[in-house]
Design a protein around this motif. Sequence first.
Motif, PDB file in Angstrom:
ATOM      1  N   HIS A 154      66.134  11.630 -90.872  1.00  0.00           N
ATOM      2  CA  HIS A 154      67.535  11.226 -90.988  1.00  0.00           C
ATOM      3  C   HIS A 154      68.326  12.159 -91.901  1.00  0.00           C
ATOM      4  O   HIS A 154      69.488  12.456 -91.617  1.00  0.00           O
ATOM      5  CB  HIS A 154      67.640   9.788 -91.509  1.00  0.00           C
ATOM      6  CG  HIS A 154      67.017   8.764 -90.606  1.00  0.00           C
ATOM      7  ND1 HIS A 154      67.487   8.499 -89.347  1.00  0.00           N
ATOM      8  CD2 HIS A 154      65.928   7.962 -90.784  1.00  0.00           C
ATOM      9  CE1 HIS A 154      66.743   7.570 -88.776  1.00  0.00           C
ATOM     10  NE2 HIS A 154      65.775   7.221 -89.625  1.00  0.00           N
ATOM     11  N   ASP A 155      67.735  12.587 -92.997  1.00  0.00           N
ATOM     12  CA  ASP A 155      68.448  13.402 -93.985  1.00  0.00           C
ATOM     13  C   ASP A 155      68.043  14.868 -93.870  1.00  0.00           C
ATOM     14  O   ASP A 155      66.875  15.188 -93.619  1.00  0.00           O
ATOM     15  CB  ASP A 155      68.145  12.910 -95.400  1.00  0.00           C
ATOM     16  CG  ASP A 155      68.621  11.484 -95.609  1.00  0.00           C
ATOM     17  OD1 ASP A 155      69.625  11.100 -94.970  1.00  0.00           O
ATOM     18  OD2 ASP A 155      67.989  10.752 -96.400  1.00  0.00           O
ATOM     19  N   LYS A 177      76.284  15.247 -87.133  1.00  0.00           N
ATOM     20  CA  LYS A 177      76.649  13.832 -86.956  1.00  0.00           C
ATOM     21  C   LYS A 177      76.420  13.382 -85.518  1.00  0.00           C
ATOM     22  O   LYS A 177      76.054  12.223 -85.267  1.00  0.00           O
ATOM     23  CB  LYS A 177      78.116  13.635 -87.351  1.00  0.00           C
ATOM     24  CG  LYS A 177      78.554  12.191 -87.383  1.00  0.00           C
ATOM     25  CD  LYS A 177      79.989  12.063 -87.880  1.00  0.00           C
ATOM     26  CE  LYS A 177      80.422  10.599 -87.921  1.00  0.00           C
ATOM     27  NZ  LYS A 177      81.829  10.469 -88.402  1.00  0.00           N
ATOM     28  N   ASN A 182      72.058  13.022 -91.228  1.00  0.00           N
ATOM     29  CA  ASN A 182      72.883  12.887 -92.425  1.00  0.00           C
ATOM     30  C   ASN A 182      72.716  14.140 -93.279  1.00  0.00           C
ATOM     31  O   ASN A 182      71.647  14.387 -93.839  1.00  0.00           O
ATOM     32  CB  ASN A 182      72.463  11.649 -93.212  1.00  0.00           C
ATOM     33  CG  ASN A 182      73.248  11.507 -94.502  1.00  0.00           C
ATOM     34  OD1 ASN A 182      74.440  11.796 -94.556  1.00  0.00           O
ATOM     35  ND2 ASN A 182      72.573  11.060 -95.556  1.00  0.00           N
TER      36      ASN A 182
END
Length: 400
Positions: A154-155, A177, A182
């Motif tokens: 996710h990051d 995005k 993220n």
Amino acid sequence: SHFASTKRWSPTEPVADMSCIGIDVGYDTAVVAIARRGGIDVLANEVSKRTTACMVGFTDKERKHGEAALSGITSNIKNTVTGLKAVIGKKYHSEEIQNEITKVAYNMTESLGNVTIPVSLKGEENVMTPEKCMSMMLKTMAKIAEADQSAPVHDCVLSVPAYFTQAERHAMLDAAKIVGLNVLRLMHDTTAAALSYGIYKTDLPADKATNVVFLDMGASDTTVSIVSFVKGKLSVLSTACDRRLGGRDFNELLVDHFRNEWLEKHKIDAYTNAKAMFRLRTAADKQKKVLSANANAPISVECFSKSGSHMVAKWSRSMTPLTSMSFMKHSMEMGALGLAERIFFVFSHATISRNHAFLLVCASILCFSSHSLLKYSAISSSKSRPPKWRSHAVDSTVSL
């Protein structure tokens, strides 16, 4: 913490998230890495390579990314989007885009002043944006990390050139995005390399700064940064960029030479055939890399013409002054290398009384003439530099 299980992870299986990854997208290739075991590991892709081709291909059956797109680019050249870094976040009528149009095989069109890319996917005409294509590439790199760690991603941290405008930076954030990534931070390429260098450099003094020059010559640009290190801390003192000077410019010198030679001898003009130009550029890039370690190198292009002609020629380092040396000397005066040299003069004069140690940390520049010109630059300015000057080379492909 990271998963150490040998069980293959399924996207539908609930697992704990893995830590943040770093993605470096270049003009030709991209890499993904993760910090673990006290260092930085660059992850291997599905074909066991640590660099992934930065391109997206569209066919009648599917959409291909990375190495899969590279494997079929010759037969699908007009439907494969390359050089995403050079087109994202720019206006169609900008000088950079107009210059890029002459170097790529796919088409670019204008929509409300922005760049759009018409492609054919599954028999239907589609219009893609550079941000959408970049998002596909970012998702490909995230999947490499997911396969390695057996955990969802996710990051991330994305590296961008120091010369990127706010529009280009926002375009990179928009691309991330789109695929649900993220972005914790956008980090400059040379700053990321400096951070990696500082992590592995365990003998940095705590009471005296060590000043390091990072030279990064990519496929389409050149960046030079001066970074000051003390134990546990780094500071970027200055950065100079030339977004028009890169490894592909040396490729184009070789391409133009052989194109003119074969046009004169065989009456075959490579500029009239997109596939022939792609094959010639690929062969020129390979020849340039061979010349980095050898005095002579052959160039061979199969199926160069529509009739299937096979072209063979040779190039030697002794021929270099006739082409790239004059080109590079001009670029050193007008571009990043010249700017960095002037910055270094000012910086060295300001700190010479402090008796600092200076190091030159270069990327792996696979260009035979840039080595000679860096030596020329160092010798011509040796009177202004401290006696502790020394050279230290590292491979920028492992730096994020």
